[in-house]
Design an enzyme around this catalytic site. Structure first.
Site, PDB file in Angstrom:
ATOM      1  N   ASP A  32       0.808  -1.223   0.000  1.00  0.00           N
ATOM      2  CA  ASP A  32       0.000   0.000   0.000  1.00  0.00           C
ATOM      3  C   ASP A  32       0.845   1.280   0.000  1.00  0.00           C
ATOM      4  O   ASP A  32       1.442   1.625   1.018  1.00  0.00           O
ATOM      5  CB  ASP A  32      -0.959  -0.002   1.218  1.00  0.00           C
ATOM      6  CG  ASP A  32      -2.196   0.842   0.993  1.00  0.00           C
ATOM      7  OD1 ASP A  32      -2.382   1.345  -0.122  1.00  0.00           O
ATOM      8  OD2 ASP A  32      -2.991   0.989   1.950  1.00  0.00           O
ATOM      9  N   LYS A  85      -8.153  -1.512   3.413  1.00  0.00           N
ATOM     10  CA  LYS A  85      -7.520  -0.197   3.567  1.00  0.00           C
ATOM     11  C   LYS A  85      -7.448   0.185   5.040  1.00  0.00           C
ATOM     12  O   LYS A  85      -6.445   0.718   5.509  1.00  0.00           O
ATOM     13  CB  LYS A  85      -8.346   0.819   2.776  1.00  0.00           C
ATOM     14  CG  LYS A  85      -7.664   2.132   2.510  1.00  0.00           C
ATOM     15  CD  LYS A  85      -6.384   1.968   1.716  1.00  0.00           C
ATOM     16  CE  LYS A  85      -6.357   2.726   0.426  1.00  0.00           C
ATOM     17  NZ  LYS A  85      -5.171   2.502  -0.404  1.00  0.00           N
ATOM     18  N   LYS A 111      -8.285  14.068  -3.233  1.00  0.00           N
ATOM     19  CA  LYS A 111      -8.750  13.487  -1.972  1.00  0.00           C
ATOM     20  C   LYS A 111      -8.601  14.477  -0.823  1.00  0.00           C
ATOM     21  O   LYS A 111      -7.596  15.168  -0.724  1.00  0.00           O
ATOM     22  CB  LYS A 111      -7.961  12.216  -1.660  1.00  0.00           C
ATOM     23  CG  LYS A 111      -8.471  11.509  -0.420  1.00  0.00           C
ATOM     24  CD  LYS A 111      -7.742  10.238  -0.149  1.00  0.00           C
ATOM     25  CE  LYS A 111      -6.437  10.516   0.558  1.00  0.00           C
ATOM     26  NZ  LYS A 111      -5.665   9.284   0.740  1.00  0.00           N
ATOM     27  N   LYS A 114       2.513   1.960   3.318  1.00  0.00           N
ATOM     28  CA  LYS A 114       1.757   2.184   4.553  1.00  0.00           C
ATOM     29  C   LYS A 114       1.904   1.053   5.558  1.00  0.00           C
ATOM     30  O   LYS A 114       1.937   1.283   6.755  1.00  0.00           O
ATOM     31  CB  LYS A 114       0.263   2.282   4.230  1.00  0.00           C
ATOM     32  CG  LYS A 114      -0.190   3.658   3.844  1.00  0.00           C
ATOM     33  CD  LYS A 114      -1.690   3.803   4.082  1.00  0.00           C
ATOM     34  CE  LYS A 114      -2.516   3.610   2.843  1.00  0.00           C
ATOM     35  NZ  LYS A 114      -2.424   4.627   1.836  1.00  0.00           N
TER      36      LYS A 114
HETATM   37  P1  NAD Z   1      -8.034   3.228 -10.099  1.00  0.00           P
HETATM   38  O1  NAD Z   1      -9.301   2.568  -9.716  1.00  0.00           O
HETATM   39  O2  NAD Z   1      -8.100   4.505 -10.867  1.00  0.00           O
HETATM   40  O3  NAD Z   1      -7.129   2.238 -10.937  1.00  0.00           O
HETATM   41  C1  NAD Z   1      -7.149   0.862 -10.754  1.00  0.00           C
HETATM   42  C2  NAD Z   1      -7.190   0.201 -12.125  1.00  0.00           C
HETATM   43  O4  NAD Z   1      -7.052  -1.201 -11.936  1.00  0.00           O
HETATM   44  C3  NAD Z   1      -8.495   0.420 -12.866  1.00  0.00           C
HETATM   45  O5  NAD Z   1      -8.222   0.936 -14.155  1.00  0.00           O
HETATM   46  C4  NAD Z   1      -9.111  -0.979 -12.939  1.00  0.00           C
HETATM   47  O6  NAD Z   1      -9.821  -1.176 -14.138  1.00  0.00           O
HETATM   48  C5  NAD Z   1      -7.890  -1.838 -12.859  1.00  0.00           C
HETATM   49  N1  NAD Z   1      -8.058  -3.220 -12.360  1.00  0.00           N
HETATM   50  C6  NAD Z   1      -8.854  -3.702 -11.387  1.00  0.00           C
HETATM   51  N2  NAD Z   1      -8.673  -5.029 -11.227  1.00  0.00           N
HETATM   52  C7  NAD Z   1      -7.713  -5.383 -12.106  1.00  0.00           C
HETATM   53  C8  NAD Z   1      -7.068  -6.609 -12.403  1.00  0.00           C
HETATM   54  N3  NAD Z   1      -7.388  -7.726 -11.788  1.00  0.00           N
HETATM   55  N4  NAD Z   1      -6.123  -6.611 -13.368  1.00  0.00           N
HETATM   56  C9  NAD Z   1      -5.781  -5.466 -14.022  1.00  0.00           C
HETATM   57  N5  NAD Z   1      -6.361  -4.280 -13.773  1.00  0.00           N
HETATM   58  C10 NAD Z   1      -7.313  -4.243 -12.822  1.00  0.00           C
HETATM   59  O7  NAD Z   1      -7.232   3.434  -8.737  1.00  0.00           O
HETATM   60  P2  NAD Z   1      -5.919   4.303  -8.457  1.00  0.00           P
HETATM   61  O8  NAD Z   1      -6.334   5.599  -7.879  1.00  0.00           O
HETATM   62  O9  NAD Z   1      -5.038   4.289  -9.631  1.00  0.00           O
HETATM   63  O10 NAD Z   1      -5.289   3.443  -7.269  1.00  0.00           O
HETATM   64  C11 NAD Z   1      -4.781   2.171  -7.541  1.00  0.00           C
HETATM   65  C12 NAD Z   1      -4.541   1.394  -6.277  1.00  0.00           C
HETATM   66  O11 NAD Z   1      -3.517   2.032  -5.524  1.00  0.00           O
HETATM   67  C13 NAD Z   1      -5.744   1.278  -5.354  1.00  0.00           C
HETATM   68  O12 NAD Z   1      -5.811  -0.016  -4.798  1.00  0.00           O
HETATM   69  C14 NAD Z   1      -5.438   2.232  -4.269  1.00  0.00           C
HETATM   70  O13 NAD Z   1      -6.031   1.882  -3.040  1.00  0.00           O
HETATM   71  C15 NAD Z   1      -3.934   2.120  -4.188  1.00  0.00           C
HETATM   72  N6  NAD Z   1      -3.351   3.296  -3.542  1.00  0.00           N
HETATM   73  C16 NAD Z   1      -3.463   4.528  -4.135  1.00  0.00           C
HETATM   74  C17 NAD Z   1      -2.912   5.630  -3.497  1.00  0.00           C
HETATM   75  C18 NAD Z   1      -3.000   6.988  -4.139  1.00  0.00           C
HETATM   76  O14 NAD Z   1      -3.475   7.120  -5.245  1.00  0.00           O
HETATM   77  N7  NAD Z   1      -2.518   8.037  -3.503  1.00  0.00           N
HETATM   78  C19 NAD Z   1      -2.274   5.486  -2.276  1.00  0.00           C
HETATM   79  C20 NAD Z   1      -2.188   4.220  -1.702  1.00  0.00           C
HETATM   80  C21 NAD Z   1      -2.716   3.136  -2.374  1.00  0.00           C
END
Ligand code: NAD
Length: 560
Positions: free
Chosen positions: A324, A373, A414, A486
Site C-alpha cells: 500500500d 484499507k 482526496k 503504509k
Molecule cells: P483506479 O481505480 O483509478 O485504478 C485501478 C485500475 O485497476 C483500474 O483501471 C481498474 O480497471 C484496474 N483493475 C482492477 N482489477 C484489475 C485486475 N485484476 N487486473 C488489471 N487491472 C485491474 O485506482 P488508483 O487511484 O489508480 O489506485 C490504484 C490502487 O492504488 C488502489 O488499490 C489504491 O487503493 C492504491 N493506492 C493509491 C494511493 C494513491 O493514489 N494516492 C495510495 C495508496 C494506495
C-alpha cells in the site's frame, strides 16, 4: 505478435538527468575501490547488543561492530515496469508523466506555465546530507550517491481489466490539465493495456462494468500461463534485464491465509492448478512475476504477500515488497506522530476522515475493500507507541479511527481531515486539526518510480558480513522500501518501522555506506567540540580515484 501499442514507450535517455549528473562524487577512501563495473566497499556497522538481567531487570548494553563488505554493480540494468491497473488513475498518471518528462513538456494552466518534473520522488528530488565543508552544509542529490535509473529510463507497460486506451484513461482520471493531455495524446492514444484477469469476488461489485478487457476462460492455471507469456514477451521485445511487476490495480479484499491454500509455495501453485476459488488475481500476478524472475511490488493494501509467495520469491531469487503506497494522510501521520511522541507529548486520539471521488474511492465504498484499507492504515503508529513506555506504559496506543467516504465530485483530489488530540503537561490537551488536499495520483506516481528504481538498485548490491566468504543479496522481502508503503511487509522476525524520518535515514545511510562514504551520524560533534583538522581514513587509496558517475553514464548511454 505484439500489439503495435508498445513502440511509443521505448525509453530515451533523459537529458535532464545527464546534466544533473555532471557533478561527480569522488570517494577518496581506502575502503572503496572500483573494479570494472563493480564497486567494492567496506563498512563498519556499529550497533548495540542488548540484554536484560533476569534478576535485577537492568538493561545491559554491549556495543558491537560488524564488518560489512558490499559489492555493487554500477551499471543500471535495462528495466521494464509492468503495472497491473495501467489504465487507472495511478497507471495513466505514472506513464503520462514519464513521457512528459522525456519530452521536456511544458503546458499552461490558468496559473501560468508548468514544466514536467519529478517532485515527490525521493530518488529524483530529495537530497542527502554528507557533511560540513567548513563554510556550508553539503547536500547531494539522492541520485548522485550511486548510479540509478531515472523514471524516464523505465519502460512501462501493463494490464487492465478495462480496455480504454491510455489517452481515454488520462481523460477519465481527471488528473492532468487538458493542455498537457493534448500534448500527450499522440503518445498515449495508441497504447492499450493488455487484457487481464477478473475474479469478481475480490474487488467491489461496483467495478463490474469496467471489466471489458479480459483474458478468456476461467482456468487460473491458464491465466497464469498467459500472464507469464506477457511478461516474457515484454522482456524480449525490449531486451530487458530486469522486470518489475507492480500492482496498482483496485484494492482487493483480503484472502484467507491457511495451510493447504497458500502457506507454502507448493501449496499455492497446487491451489492455482486446481482452480481454488480463494486464489486472488493479485496472487496469480505475483506468482507469474516471480516464476518469470520478475520482482513483485504491491501498491495496494490487500495481503497478496502470503507466506507461499514469499517462499516462491526466495526460491526464484527475486524481491517482493508491499503493502500500500504511503502517499498522503498516512505519510503525514508517520512523520507527525513520531514528532509528537519524540517531543514527549502523548497522542490520545487520532481521527482520520477522508473523502475522495476517484475510482479508488468507489471501490473502497464497499465494506470488504474498505476493510483492507482500514487495516493497512491502522497499524502505522504502532512502532512509535511501542518506542515510548513513559507515555504508553501498558503499550495501548491512541484511539485511532479511520473513515473513508466516496464523493464523486472531488475526483482525484482526496480530502484528508485529521484530528490529533494529545495529553500534554499537567493535564492539558493539545488538539491539532489538519486539512490535507492530496492530489492522489500525483502523490502516488512518484512512489511507483521510486519503488521500481530502488528495487532495481537493490538487485545490483550484494553483501558479506563479518568475514563471510560468500556474497549474498538482501532478503527477498525488500523492507528497505518501507518508506513508500503504509503497511510494510518485513522479513519474518524483524520489526515493522513506520516512522518516516527513520525510514529515510535507513535508506540514505544504507546507500551512502554502500557507496563507501562513511555515513553522516548526525552527531554534529564538530559544532560543539574543539575538533582538530580531520585526517583521511587511511594513508593511500587502494586504487586511483575513479568517478562512479562515468560508469553510470556509459551504462545509461547503452540503454537507448
Ligand atoms: P483506479 O481505480 O483509478 O485504478 C485501478 C485500475 O485497476 C483500474 O483501471 C481498474 O480497471 C484496474 N483493475 C482492477 N482489477 C484489475 C485486475 N485484476 N487486473 C488489471 N487491472 C485491474 O485506482 P488508483 O487511484 O489508480 O489506485 C490504484 C490502487 O492504488 C488502489 O488499490 C489504491 O487503493 C492504491 N493506492 C493509491 C494511493 C494513491 O493514489 N494516492 C495510495 C495508496 C494506495
Amino acid at each position: 505478435s505484439m500489439p503495435p501499442h508498445s513502440s511509443p514507450i521505448v525509453s530515451q535517455k533523459n537529458k535532464n538527468r545527464v546534466e544533473a549528473k555532471a557533478q561527480a562524487l569522488l570517494v577518496d577512501s581506502p575502503f572503496t575501490h572500483r573494479e570494472g563495473e563493480t564497486l567494492h566497499s567496506a563498512y563498519t556497522y556499529r550497533r548495540n547488543a542488548l540484554s536484560r538481567d533476569a534478576a535485577t531487570g537492568s538493561l545491559k548494553v554491549t556495543p558491537q561492530v560488524h564488518d560489512f563488505r558490499f559489492r555493487t554493480n554500477l551499471k543500471p540494468s535495462r528495466t521494464g515496469v509492468m503495472l497491473v491497473g495501467l489504465g487507472g488513475n495511478n497507471g495513466s498518471t505514472a506513464l503520462g508523466a514519464i513521457i512528459a518528462n522525456r519530452h521536456n513538456m511544458s503546458w499552461r494552466s490558468r496559473e501560468g506555465t508548468h514544466t514536467a518534473n519529478y517532485f515527490g520522488s525521493v530518488t529524483q528530488a530529495a537530497t542527502v546530507h554528507l557533511g560540513w565543508d567548513g563554510t556550508e552544509q553539503v547536500y547531494v542529490p539522492f541520485n548522485d550517491i550511486l548510479p540509478i535509473l531515472s523514471p524516464s529510463d523505465l519502460i512501462v507497460d501493463g494490464w487492465d481489466i478495462n480496455g480504454a486506451n491510455m489517452y481515454e484513461a488520462m481523460l477519465r482520471s481527471k488528473v492532468f490539465e487538458p493542455t498537457l493531455i493534448d500534448q500527450l495524446r499522440p503518445h498515449m492514444e495508441s497504447i492499450v493495456p493488455k487484457p487481464s484477469i477478473y475474479y469478481p469476488d475480490f474487488i467491489a461489485s461496483n467495478q463490474s462494468d469496467r471489466a471489458n478487457n479480459l483474458i478468456p476462460g476461467s482456468s487460473k492455471s491458464a491465466h497464469l500461463t498467459r500472464l507469464r507469456e506477457d511478461i516474457r514477451e515484454f522482456k524480449q521485445k525490449h531486451d530487458l534485464e530486469t522486470v518489475i511487476v507492480l500492482w496498482t490495480a483496485n484494492t482487493e479484499r483480503f484472502t484467507e491465509v491457511r495451510a493447504g491454500l497458500n502457506y507454502t509455495a507448493d501449496e499455492l501453485l497446487a491451489s492455482i492448478e486446481r482452480n481454488e476459488e480463494e486464489v486472488s488475481p493479485s496472487n496469480v500476478f505475483a506468482v507469474a512475476a516471480i516464476l518469470e524472475g520478475a520482482h513483485y511490488i504491491n501498491g495496494s493494501p490487500q495481503n497478496t504477500l502470503v507466506p507461499g509467495i514469499v517462499q516462491l520469491a526466495q526460491r526464484n531469487n527475486v524481491f517482493v515488497g508491499g503493502d500500500d503506497f504511503k502517499s498522503g494522510q498516512t505519510k503525514i501521520k508517520s512523520a507527525l506522530v513520531d514528532f509528537l511522541v519524540s517531543s514527549g507529548l502523548k497522542p490520545e486520539s487520532i481521527v482520520s476522515y477522508n473523502h475522495l471521488g476517484n475510482n479508488d474511492g468507489k471501490n473502497l465504498s464497499e465494506q470488504r475493500q474498505f476493510r483492507s484499507k482500514e487495516i493497512s492504515k491502522a497499524s502505522v503508529v504502532d512502532d512509535m507507541v511501542a518506542a515510548n513506555h513513559i507515555l504508553y506504559p501498558d503499550g495501548k496506543g491512541p484511539d485511532h479511527c479511520i473513515v473513508i467516504k466516496y464523493v464523486p465530485f472531488v475526483g482525484d483530489s482526496k480530502r484528508a481531515m485529521d484530528e490529533y488530540t494529545c495529553s500534554i503537561f499537567m493535564g492539558g490537551k493539545q488538539t491539532i486539526s489538519m486539512h490535507n488536499t492530496c492530489e492522489d495520483s500525483l502523490l502516488a506516481s512518484p512512489l511507483i518510480y521510486d519503488l521500481a528504481i530502488l528495487t532495481e538498485l537493490s538487485a545490483r548490491i550484494q553483501y558479506s558480513a563479518d568475514g563471510g566468504v560468500t556474497y549474498q543479496p538482501f532478503h527477498e522481502v525488500l523492507s528497505l522500501l518501507s518508506i513508500f508503503l503504509k503497511a510494510p511487509v518485513v522479513p519474518e522476525g524483524t520489526p515493522v518501522g513506520n516512522a518516516f524520518m527513520r525510514q529515510f535515514n535507513a535508506l540514505t545511510k544504507l546507500f551512502t555506506a554502500v557507496a563507501g562514504i562513511s555515513s553522516d551520524s548526525d552527531l554534529q560533534l564538530e559544532f560543539f567540540s574543539k575538533l582538530p583538522a580531520g585526517k583521511a581514513v587511511g594513508s593511500a587509496p587502494l586504487t586511483p580515484k575513479t568517478p562512479v558517475k562515468a560508469v553510470a553514464d556509459e551504462a545509461l548511454a547503452g540503454l537507448v
